[in-house]
Design a protein around this motif. Structure first.
Motif, PDB file in Angstrom:
ATOM      1  N   UNK A 127       0.864  -1.184   0.000  1.00 30.20           N
ATOM      2  CA  UNK A 127       0.000   0.000   0.000  1.00 30.20           C
ATOM      3  C   UNK A 127       0.896   1.228   0.000  1.00 30.20           C
ATOM      4  N   UNK A 128       0.379   2.391  -0.440  1.00 27.67           N
ATOM      5  CA  UNK A 128       1.210   3.593  -0.432  1.00 27.67           C
ATOM      6  C   UNK A 128       1.499   4.002   1.008  1.00 27.67           C
ATOM      7  N   UNK A 129       2.768   4.332   1.296  1.00 28.63           N
ATOM      8  CA  UNK A 129       3.128   4.784   2.645  1.00 28.63           C
ATOM      9  C   UNK A 129       2.695   6.237   2.818  1.00 28.63           C
ATOM     10  N   UNK A 130       2.181   6.533   4.013  1.00 26.50           N
ATOM     11  CA  UNK A 130       1.647   7.862   4.263  1.00 26.50           C
ATOM     12  C   UNK A 130       1.908   8.201   5.724  1.00 26.50           C
ATOM     13  N   UNK A 131       1.973   9.500   6.045  1.00 22.68           N
ATOM     14  CA  UNK A 131       2.081   9.924   7.439  1.00 22.68           C
ATOM     15  C   UNK A 131       0.936   9.261   8.213  1.00 22.68           C
ATOM     16  N   UNK A 132       1.299   8.498   9.261  1.00 23.13           N
ATOM     17  CA  UNK A 132       0.315   7.635   9.938  1.00 23.13           C
ATOM     18  C   UNK A 132      -0.905   8.384  10.458  1.00 23.13           C
ATOM     19  N   UNK A 133      -0.715   9.663  10.816  1.00 20.03           N
ATOM     20  CA  UNK A 133      -1.831  10.401  11.432  1.00 20.03           C
ATOM     21  C   UNK A 133      -2.700  11.138  10.407  1.00 20.03           C
ATOM     22  N   UNK A 134      -2.189  11.240   9.181  1.00 23.14           N
ATOM     23  CA  UNK A 134      -2.868  12.110   8.209  1.00 23.14           C
ATOM     24  C   UNK A 134      -4.265  11.621   7.789  1.00 23.14           C
ATOM     25  N   UNK A 135      -4.449  10.337   7.427  1.00 28.33           N
ATOM     26  CA  UNK A 135      -5.788   9.930   7.009  1.00 28.33           C
ATOM     27  C   UNK A 135      -6.867  10.173   8.075  1.00 28.33           C
ATOM     28  N   UNK A 136      -6.535   9.978   9.364  1.00 22.97           N
ATOM     29  CA  UNK A 136      -7.544  10.233  10.401  1.00 22.97           C
ATOM     30  C   UNK A 136      -7.921  11.714  10.440  1.00 22.97           C
ATOM     31  N   UNK A 285       1.035  19.995  -0.480  1.00 17.68           N
ATOM     32  CA  UNK A 285       1.304  20.694   0.788  1.00 17.68           C
ATOM     33  C   UNK A 285       1.165  19.759   1.991  1.00 17.68           C
ATOM     34  N   UNK A 286       0.130  18.900   1.958  1.00 18.03           N
ATOM     35  CA  UNK A 286      -0.078  18.038   3.133  1.00 18.03           C
ATOM     36  C   UNK A 286       0.735  16.747   3.023  1.00 18.03           C
ATOM     37  N   UNK A 287       1.255  16.459   1.833  1.00 19.68           N
ATOM     38  CA  UNK A 287       2.132  15.296   1.668  1.00 19.68           C
ATOM     39  C   UNK A 287       1.420  13.959   1.669  1.00 19.68           C
ATOM     40  N   UNK A 288       0.255  13.918   1.025  1.00 19.38           N
ATOM     41  CA  UNK A 288      -0.489  12.644   0.987  1.00 19.38           C
ATOM     42  C   UNK A 288      -0.046  11.790  -0.198  1.00 19.38           C
ATOM     43  N   UNK A 289      -0.058  10.471  -0.001  1.00 20.26           N
ATOM     44  CA  UNK A 289       0.183   9.529  -1.106  1.00 20.26           C
ATOM     45  C   UNK A 289      -0.947   8.518  -1.142  1.00 20.26           C
ATOM     46  N   UNK A 290      -1.383   8.159  -2.329  1.00 22.41           N
ATOM     47  CA  UNK A 290      -2.424   7.139  -2.463  1.00 22.41           C
ATOM     48  C   UNK A 290      -3.613   7.650  -3.250  1.00 22.41           C
ATOM     49  N   UNK A 291      -4.717   6.924  -3.113  1.00 23.84           N
ATOM     50  CA  UNK A 291      -5.937   7.243  -3.863  1.00 23.84           C
ATOM     51  C   UNK A 291      -6.766   8.246  -3.063  1.00 23.84           C
ATOM     52  N   UNK A 292      -7.375   9.210  -3.765  1.00 29.20           N
ATOM     53  CA  UNK A 292      -8.253  10.169  -3.078  1.00 29.20           C
ATOM     54  C   UNK A 292      -9.571  10.332  -3.824  1.00 29.20           C
ATOM     55  N   UNK A 293     -10.574  10.756  -3.085  1.00 33.95           N
ATOM     56  CA  UNK A 293     -11.892  11.105  -3.626  1.00 33.95           C
ATOM     57  C   UNK A 293     -12.336  12.352  -2.870  1.00 33.95           C
ATOM     58  N   UNK A 294     -12.380  13.502  -3.578  1.00 38.02           N
ATOM     59  CA  UNK A 294     -12.723  14.767  -2.919  1.00 38.02           C
ATOM     60  C   UNK A 294     -14.096  15.260  -3.352  1.00 38.02           C
ATOM     61  N   UNK A 295     -14.792  15.931  -2.437  1.00 40.86           N
ATOM     62  CA  UNK A 295     -16.022  16.661  -2.764  1.00 40.86           C
ATOM     63  C   UNK A 295     -15.765  18.143  -2.540  1.00 40.86           C
ATOM     64  N   UNK A 296     -16.024  18.934  -3.584  1.00 42.48           N
ATOM     65  CA  UNK A 296     -15.912  20.390  -3.444  1.00 42.48           C
ATOM     66  C   UNK A 296     -17.199  21.019  -3.939  1.00 42.48           C
ATOM     67  N   UNK A 297     -17.565  22.154  -3.371  1.00 45.26           N
ATOM     68  CA  UNK A 297     -18.757  22.847  -3.842  1.00 45.26           C
ATOM     69  C   UNK A 297     -18.304  24.206  -4.377  1.00 45.26           C
ATOM     70  N   UNK A 298     -18.572  24.407  -5.671  1.00 47.89           N
ATOM     71  CA  UNK A 298     -18.212  25.687  -6.286  1.00 47.89           C
ATOM     72  C   UNK A 298     -19.288  26.702  -5.918  1.00 47.89           C
ATOM     73  N   UNK A 299     -18.827  27.824  -5.345  1.00 48.44           N
ATOM     74  CA  UNK A 299     -19.756  28.862  -4.877  1.00 48.44           C
ATOM     75  C   UNK A 299     -19.724  29.996  -5.895  1.00 48.44           C
ATOM     76  N   UNK A 300     -20.805  30.130  -6.658  1.00 45.35           N
ATOM     77  CA  UNK A 300     -20.808  31.145  -7.722  1.00 45.35           C
ATOM     78  C   UNK A 300     -20.751  32.562  -7.174  1.00 45.35           C
ATOM     79  N   UNK A 301     -21.124  32.730  -5.916  1.00 48.83           N
ATOM     80  CA  UNK A 301     -21.160  34.086  -5.355  1.00 48.83           C
ATOM     81  C   UNK A 301     -19.760  34.678  -5.227  1.00 48.83           C
ATOM     82  N   UNK A 302     -18.766  33.812  -4.905  1.00 50.46           N
ATOM     83  CA  UNK A 302     -17.404  34.353  -4.804  1.00 50.46           C
ATOM     84  C   UNK A 302     -16.413  33.639  -5.738  1.00 50.46           C
ATOM     85  N   UNK A 303     -16.947  32.727  -6.576  1.00 46.45           N
ATOM     86  CA  UNK A 303     -16.096  32.064  -7.563  1.00 46.45           C
ATOM     87  C   UNK A 303     -15.069  31.115  -6.962  1.00 46.45           C
TER      88      UNK A 303
END
Ligand SMILES: Nc1ncnc2c1ncn2[C@@H]1O[C@H](COP(=O)(O)OP(=O)(O)O)[C@@H](O)[C@H]1O
Ligand SMILES: [Mg+2]
Length: 336
Positions: A127-136, A285-303
């Motif tokens: 598995x990809x090695x990652x900072x042990x505390x980061x996923x939590x 910046x956070x130094x993550x390795x591995x698979x990710x799935x992100x949710x972001x919400x685009x706010x048209x009011x401030x772009x």
């Protein structure tokens, strides 16, 4: 789900290593999980020997023709970590050669990160090695919010009340509607405050709900980003040991279940370089390795794209994304 075939940001050639098996790791009782079945099919079709933990012998994952063997092991997600590690080591022994771990939930991703030595050395798992505390931290809504603030990534304004009195004080000044979510991925199964992302329309509504949240409410109260002014975006990617993306896909979620707050029911692949850059910068910046799935919400009011959710593992809807050479975000797990 629909849409054209995606373009990933990199064009890394890959060759599946068919000698290395994959093991779907899931903790908790959710037998109808389409993401796990998707990974078994995608990787199984590439010729990779696939194994999975399953609730019983009759789940869709257990019945897949692409599954070499189902390890029936019903878990709740609330077991002692040591027991879960021991169970994984037993499965590894039965597989008989090093296998890639493919977590499909936060509990599994965090357990793997926090027991990397035991799983790699004694279990010979890959598995990809990652900072042990980061996923939590990433799986916690509070942890994620704090990381966003630290690294200048936009996210909705949020409060983390520690008591009912905190909520009363907050409610006096708060703007409604707002959104309540379980603060930690982990209390979701043992003692959830809310069933999932919950929109609260009024002060009275908040105080009524909060009476059931106990002395230490396990919730985050978040600014509501109005539907009329927002778009839900998703990012699926794989980052290597230097936190550089080897595959990255972006898309728009247009329907969810439960409506407006749940899992993806309909989404499109939409190439979005600005969003891909934002995700790549944050993960570097956070130094993550591995698979990710992100949710972001685009706010048209401030772009701005506001980061809502960081799943440090494969997302259930990953099959939406596939590039010309058959890459999905789960493929790098087992590629060379
Ligand atoms: N602050 C918010 N304002 C409006 N809608 C939101 C907000 N937060 C979440 N949602 C909606 O709820 C969905 C699920 O929220 P998310 O934070 O991803 O929680 P989960 O951990 O349940 O996936 C999002 O994809 C979005 O559609
Ligand atoms: Mg989410």
């Amino acid at each position: 789900m629909g849409g054209p075939v995606a373009r990933s940001t990199g064009s890394v050639p890959f060759d599946a290593d068919r000698d290395v098996p994959g093991l779907i790791v899931k903790f908790g009782d959710y037998p109808l999980h389409h993401g796990g079945v998707g990974a078994i099919r995608s990787l199984g079709r590439l010729g990779i020997p696939m194994y999975a933990m399953t609730e019983d012998r009759y789940t869709p994952a257990a019945a897949s023709r692409y599954l070499r063997r189902a390890f029936v092991w019903p878990t709740t997600g609330t077991e002692e970590p040591e027991r879960l590690v021991e169970g994984l080591l037993r499965i590894g022994h039965l597989i008989g050669r090093p296998a890639v771990l493919i977590p499909t939930d936060e509990e599994a991703a965090v357990l793997i990160a926090e027991h990397q030595e035991a799983l790699a050395d004694r279990g010979r798992f890959l598995f990809p090695r990652v900072d042990a505390k980061l996923p939590r931290r990433l799986a916690s809504k509070q942890g994620l919010h704090e990381l966003c603030v630290e690294h200048g990534i936009p996210s909705p304004a949020a409060a983390f009340p520690q008591s009912y009195d905190d909520i009363v004080r907050f409610a006096e000044k708060a703007r409604f509607p707002l959104v309540a979510k379980n603060r930690e991925a982990f209390v979701r199964r043992s003692r959830p405050a809310v069933n999932g992302t919950t929109r609260i329309a009024t002060r009275e509504g908040l105080l009524t709900l909060a009476r059931d949240w106990g002395d230490h409410p396990g919730v985050i109260l978040q600014e509501y980003l109005p539907r009329e002014e927002a778009e839900d975006w998703i990012v699926h990617a794989y980052f290597d040991a230097d936190s550089t993306p080897l595959a990255m896909f972006t898309g728009v979620k247009v329907r969810s279940w439960p409506p407006h707050a749940g899992m993806t029911a309909n989404a499109y692949v939409v190439d979005n370089p600005e969003l891909a850059d934002l995700a790549a910068r944050f993960i570097k910046q956070i130094g993550f390795s591995g698979v990710i799935d992100l949710d972001l919400r685009f706010d048209r009011r401030d772009g701005q794209y506001k980061l809502l959710d960081f799943n440090p593992r494969m997302g259930a809807q990953f099959r939406l994304f596939e590039n010309e050479s058959g890459w999905t975000s789960s493929a790098p797990c087992t590629s060379t």
